[in-house]
Design a protein around this motif. Structure first.
Motif, mmCIF file in Angstrom:
data_model
loop_
_atom_site.group_PDB
_atom_site.id
_atom_site.type_symbol
_atom_site.label_atom_id
_atom_site.label_comp_id
_atom_site.label_asym_id
_atom_site.label_seq_id
_atom_site.Cartn_x
_atom_site.Cartn_y
_atom_site.Cartn_z
ATOM 1 N N ARG A 47 -102.282 14.751 -62.546
ATOM 2 C CA ARG A 47 -100.910 13.879 -62.160
ATOM 3 C C ARG A 47 -100.496 13.272 -63.380
ATOM 4 O O ARG A 47 -99.263 13.445 -63.428
ATOM 5 C CB ARG A 47 -101.413 12.859 -61.264
ATOM 6 N N ARG A 48 -101.033 12.914 -64.423
ATOM 7 C CA ARG A 48 -100.591 12.433 -65.535
ATOM 8 C C ARG A 48 -99.677 13.310 -66.185
ATOM 9 O O ARG A 48 -98.549 13.207 -66.855
ATOM 10 C CB ARG A 48 -101.534 11.920 -66.552
ATOM 11 N N ALA A 49 -100.143 14.888 -66.308
ATOM 12 C CA ALA A 49 -99.618 16.017 -66.974
ATOM 13 C C ALA A 49 -98.166 16.333 -66.375
ATOM 14 O O ALA A 49 -97.159 16.546 -66.831
ATOM 15 C CB ALA A 49 -100.595 17.008 -67.118
ATOM 16 N N VAL A 50 -98.090 16.188 -64.960
ATOM 17 C CA VAL A 50 -96.839 16.357 -64.112
ATOM 18 C C VAL A 50 -96.222 15.366 -64.552
ATOM 19 O O VAL A 50 -94.838 15.730 -64.847
ATOM 20 C CB VAL A 50 -97.160 16.363 -62.591
ATOM 21 N N ALA A 51 -96.167 14.011 -64.628
ATOM 22 C CA ALA A 51 -95.327 12.830 -65.032
ATOM 23 C C ALA A 51 -95.005 13.146 -66.529
ATOM 24 O O ALA A 51 -93.719 12.815 -66.752
ATOM 25 C CB ALA A 51 -96.013 11.750 -64.614
ATOM 26 N N ASN A 52 -96.034 13.369 -67.484
ATOM 27 C CA ASN A 52 -95.712 13.240 -68.673
ATOM 28 C C ASN A 52 -94.951 14.463 -69.111
ATOM 29 O O ASN A 52 -94.079 14.630 -70.132
ATOM 30 C CB ASN A 52 -96.960 12.953 -69.540
ATOM 31 N N ASP A 53 -95.461 15.677 -68.664
ATOM 32 C CA ASP A 53 -94.979 16.842 -69.163
ATOM 33 C C ASP A 53 -93.682 17.389 -68.629
ATOM 34 O O ASP A 53 -92.876 18.461 -69.213
ATOM 35 C CB ASP A 53 -96.060 18.264 -69.159
ATOM 36 N N LEU A 54 -93.591 17.047 -67.267
ATOM 37 C CA LEU A 54 -92.479 17.817 -66.508
ATOM 38 C C LEU A 54 -91.428 16.782 -66.113
ATOM 39 O O LEU A 54 -90.139 17.254 -65.972
ATOM 40 C CB LEU A 54 -93.090 18.402 -65.127
ATOM 41 N N TRP A 55 -91.457 15.383 -66.243
ATOM 42 C CA TRP A 55 -90.563 14.617 -66.025
ATOM 43 C C TRP A 55 -89.297 14.634 -67.034
ATOM 44 O O TRP A 55 -89.562 14.544 -68.230
ATOM 45 C CB TRP A 55 -90.887 13.452 -65.668
ATOM 46 N N ASP A 56 -88.035 14.938 -66.742
ATOM 47 C CA ASP A 56 -86.853 14.771 -67.651
ATOM 48 C C ASP A 56 -86.078 13.660 -67.789
ATOM 49 O O ASP A 56 -85.615 13.135 -66.583
ATOM 50 C CB ASP A 56 -85.914 15.961 -67.414
ATOM 51 N N PRO A 57 -86.232 12.631 -68.535
ATOM 52 C CA PRO A 57 -85.687 11.198 -68.283
ATOM 53 C C PRO A 57 -84.155 11.199 -68.224
ATOM 54 O O PRO A 57 -83.631 10.105 -67.857
ATOM 55 C CB PRO A 57 -86.354 10.491 -69.641
ATOM 56 N N ASP A 58 -83.700 12.350 -68.817
ATOM 57 C CA ASP A 58 -82.159 12.302 -68.585
ATOM 58 C C ASP A 58 -81.807 12.744 -67.216
ATOM 59 O O ASP A 58 -80.788 12.261 -66.748
ATOM 60 C CB ASP A 58 -81.511 13.090 -69.688
ATOM 61 N N ALA A 59 -82.393 13.927 -66.776
ATOM 62 C CA ALA A 59 -81.984 14.537 -65.717
ATOM 63 C C ALA A 59 -82.368 13.546 -64.376
ATOM 64 O O ALA A 59 -81.953 13.461 -63.124
ATOM 65 C CB ALA A 59 -82.477 15.699 -65.401
ATOM 66 N N LEU A 60 -83.531 12.778 -64.644
ATOM 67 C CA LEU A 60 -84.053 12.040 -63.625
ATOM 68 C C LEU A 60 -84.737 12.900 -62.551
ATOM 69 O O LEU A 60 -84.603 12.497 -61.357
ATOM 70 C CB LEU A 60 -83.229 10.825 -63.116
ATOM 71 N N TRP A 61 -85.394 13.841 -62.973
ATOM 72 C CA TRP A 61 -86.005 14.721 -62.184
ATOM 73 C C TRP A 61 -86.782 15.855 -62.893
ATOM 74 O O TRP A 61 -87.056 15.587 -64.155
ATOM 75 C CB TRP A 61 -84.769 15.918 -61.656
ATOM 76 N N PHE A 62 -87.619 16.595 -62.143
ATOM 77 C CA PHE A 62 -88.605 17.539 -62.694
ATOM 78 C C PHE A 62 -88.154 18.732 -63.350
ATOM 79 O O PHE A 62 -87.265 19.165 -62.802
ATOM 80 C CB PHE A 62 -89.653 18.003 -61.740
#
Length: 680
Positions: A450-465
């Motif tokens: 779960r942490r990897a999904v949040a840390n590695d895949l979340w794009d803070p600019d697009a606000l999406w995975f």
């Protein structure tokens, strides 16, 4: 005790149907297509291992020597003056149609009321057509009914070859006798009783026509064909009584909700095949009514409505799970009716198996040995897909959503997040069953995923995975699959808020459903691939999104989603694979059969709106949402108990075995433990 549902409760007025040309009815052994342009016509039938995809049966009438064709289609002699289709009703086990013929010519009135009943058979591979004709004129007439069967190209298809697409035609049939044909090793025959009769004024007579397929030399003598349909109906009634025994009855004043609930349940019922040679009985087909997808995917068998499906299956849930586990899902996405593995490995198979197992465990219990095998299967599936840190690379569209554009591929938030959920759920199942699994390390690994999904895949600019490709390429696809990662617990509160903000008109919400890809995604959104690329969605997606929102306590937003698909209950006898979200209907091309994921509508009402949430350890937690009106679910059967939930905008009440049970004030929940043994 509330009255249980029966087959009659699923009647559907065909005048309301938005896709009448794609109507089928099934016995669990045979499925038959209805010719919507006629009162009596049939087109296509499938009775594994026999397939007759291009067969047709039409009926001609003769009244005192005057020909009366059935239907007014172009090219039919007498078009415009034939038997006129007036109305019809679909049930899971039968279709009835009513027609009228009323012509005054040369001083003579010929006036007939015709009613046909089409019944797929169970003791035979075939169907029966009963035609009742009433003479409305003031004089007797001589009636002759002529069945005209075109057997087409019948085919013998081994059970292991019934996959996603309907079986195609075989060899041309050759007439070998009156009412008998042969195509290779397949024999076809048409039988009838009462074709010519005198009908007094005001009287009604009936004619029975039966069509059946079988092996050359293997068709049993045709006796008492009038009893064949009765036997099929009895079989269906018995199956429905068993399947619906623990399903609660919905009572509501919310417009459209009851019809949606019933059509959702009907969607599940017609996916339960009752065939003596299938690997399980019942066998849960992904689709099947039009001969296609008469195979069982782990994904939509367990992935969309595990609790509702396990209510329908009862004690057979274990056999369904066993049949899927017996196949090598690291090589296959589904099993054929005989248990043969089909296709390629599918990214969602593991979590779907675990979901169905958890539902079964809650309602019936689960063995430690089965939990161990589930863990081994999940481990094998993980090993098949390359590891990228804590995440898996699920390959291209071949193993995922089958979008037509590149995008949601390789290292993606979903189904990686579901891997974490599956590990946590298997850990709970291990604790409940005593399975010797490394529970602590499983939960630790779930946290890391779960942490990897949040840390590695979340794009803070697009606000999406983002999706990550092996060469470093990234894609942002505003896909509805992101909400599955939310449901699996892979999002921080801030991420969740960003995801939920896009559940609005102009993005994921249309007037008649949700879009699988947001309309704001100008790279991937398109209207050709409705189920996964936009303009609509796979039928299970809207109710699954609503359920996710109810589970998060977002009752108002959940209802905003679910209310958009209530129109489907008014316009489909069973739910199709996909539908538009901007207009009420389905795409005009392709198969418009049924889909077992249609049960997701009932699942959203049962476990979301009503909040009846079975737990892996055998408890039932009840945490109702805020309803838009009065909603009652009466008679849920759970481990020998009867549970009722009554909801209104001003209050909630839960009863167990007829006794009110107070809600826990702090959490508005009630926990029901196992106090009696499960039903046998």
């Amino acid at each position: 005790m509330p009255a249980r549902y029966t087959l009659e409760d699923f009647a559907f007025d065909l005048r309301q149907g938005v896709a009448p040309a794609h109507l089928w009815v099934t016995s669990g052994r045979t499925t038959v297509g209805v010719d919507a342009a006629t009162v009596c016509g049939v087109r296509g039938s499938f009775a594994p291992p026999y397939a007759a995809p291009d067969s047709t049966l039409r009926v001609e009438f003769e009244v005192d020597g005057q020909r009366v064709p059935d239907g007014t289609r172009a090219g039919v002699a007498g078009a415009g003056r034939g038997l006129l289709h007036a109305e019809g009703t679909w049930w899971p086990h039968q279709v009835t149609r009513r027609g009228t013929y009323h012509q005054y010519r040369e001083g003579r009135l010929v006036s007939l009321a015709v009613r046909s009943t089409l019944t797929p058979l169970h003791e035979h591979a075939g169907y029966a057509l009963r035609i009742a004709v009433r003479n409305r004129a003031d004089r007797p007439v001589t009636l002759t009914v002529r069945p005209v069967l075109d057997p087409g190209h019948p085919n013998h298809v081994p059970l292991g070859e019934w996959g996603w697409s309907p079986p195609g035609p075989g060899t041309p049939a050759t007439e070998v006798g009156r009412g008998r044909w042969q195509a290779g090793d397949v024999a076809v025959e048409v039988l009838s009783d009462g074709l010519t009769q005198t009908v007094p004024a005001g009287a009604e007579v009936d004619v029975v026509i039966a069509v059946r397929d079988g092996a050359v030399g293997g068709l049993s003598p045709a006796t008492a064909i009038r009893t064949w349909e009765e036997a099929a109906v009895r079989r269906w009634r018995a199956r429905a009584e068993t399947a619906l025994a623990d399903v609660p009855r919905l009572e509501t004043d919310v417009p459209g909700l009851d019809a949606y609930w019933r059509r959702s349940l009907a969607s599940g019922l017609v996916c339960l095949w009752d065939h003596p040679d299938f690997v399980t009985n019942p066998f849960v087909a992904t689709s099947g009514v039009d001969g296609g997808a008469l195979c069982s995917y782990a994904w939509d068998t367990g992935g969309y409505a595990p609790h509702t499906l396990s209510l329908l299956l009862g004690g057979s849930t274990l056999q369904v799970l066993e049949s899927l586990l017996a196949a090598d899902l690291s090589k296959s996405y589904a099993i054929a009716p005989d248990g043969t593995g089909l296709g390629v490995p599918y990214a969602y198979s593991g979590s779907s198996l675990v979901a169905l197992a958890a539902a079964m465990a809650a309602q019936q219990g689960i063995s430690a040995e089965l939990v161990g095998r589930l863990f081994a299967t999940l481990t094998a599936l993980d090993a098949h897909f390359p590891a990228v840190g804590e995440l898996c690379d699920y390959g291209n569209q071949h193993n995922l959503l089958e979008m037509r554009s590149s995008g949601w591929e390789h290292v993606v938030a979903s189904p990686n997040a579901e891997r974490a959920w599956s590990l946590d759920t298997l850990a709970a199942l291990a604790e409940a069953s005593g399975a010797a699994l490394p529970v602590a390390s499983m939960r630790q690994r779930a946290d890391r995923i779960r942490r990897a999904v949040a840390n590695d895949l979340w794009d803070p600019d697009a606000l999406w995975f983002a999706s990550l490709y092996p060469d470093g390429h990234t894609e942002i696809v505003y896909s509805i699959q992101a909400f599955d990662a939310l449901r699996s617990g892979a999002c921080t509160p801030a991420m969740a808020a960003d995801l939920l903000e896009r559940i609005r008109p102009g993005a994921f919400l249309g007037s008649y459903g949700v879009s699988s890809v947001s309309a704001e995604d100008d790279v991937h959104y398109e209207l050709g691939d409705v189920d996964w690329s936009g303009g609509g969605a796979y039928t299970g997606e809207a109710p699954l999104l609503a359920l996710t929102l109810w589970e998060r306590g977002e009752s108002a937003l959940a209802w905003e989603v679910l209310r958009r698909v209530l129109w489907m209950g008014e316009h489909f006898p069973y739910f199709p694979q996909e539908h538009y979200c901007d207009r009420p209907g389905t795409p005009p091309v392709g198969r418009r059969g049924n889909i077992v994921a249609g049960l997701a509508g009932a699942e959203a009402v049962l476990t979301g709106l009503a909040g009846l949430r079975p737990q892996p350890d055998g408890r039932l937690m009840v945490s109702p949402g805020a309803p838009p009106g009065h909603v009652s679910l009466r008679g849920l059967g759970f481990r020998g108990r009867e549970v009722d939930v009554h909801l209104s905008p001003t209050g909630q009440e839960v009863s167990v075995d007829g006794r009110p049970t107070p809600l826990e004030a702090s959490r508005q929940t009630v926990v029901i433990g196992q106090h009696r043994p499960p039903r046998s």
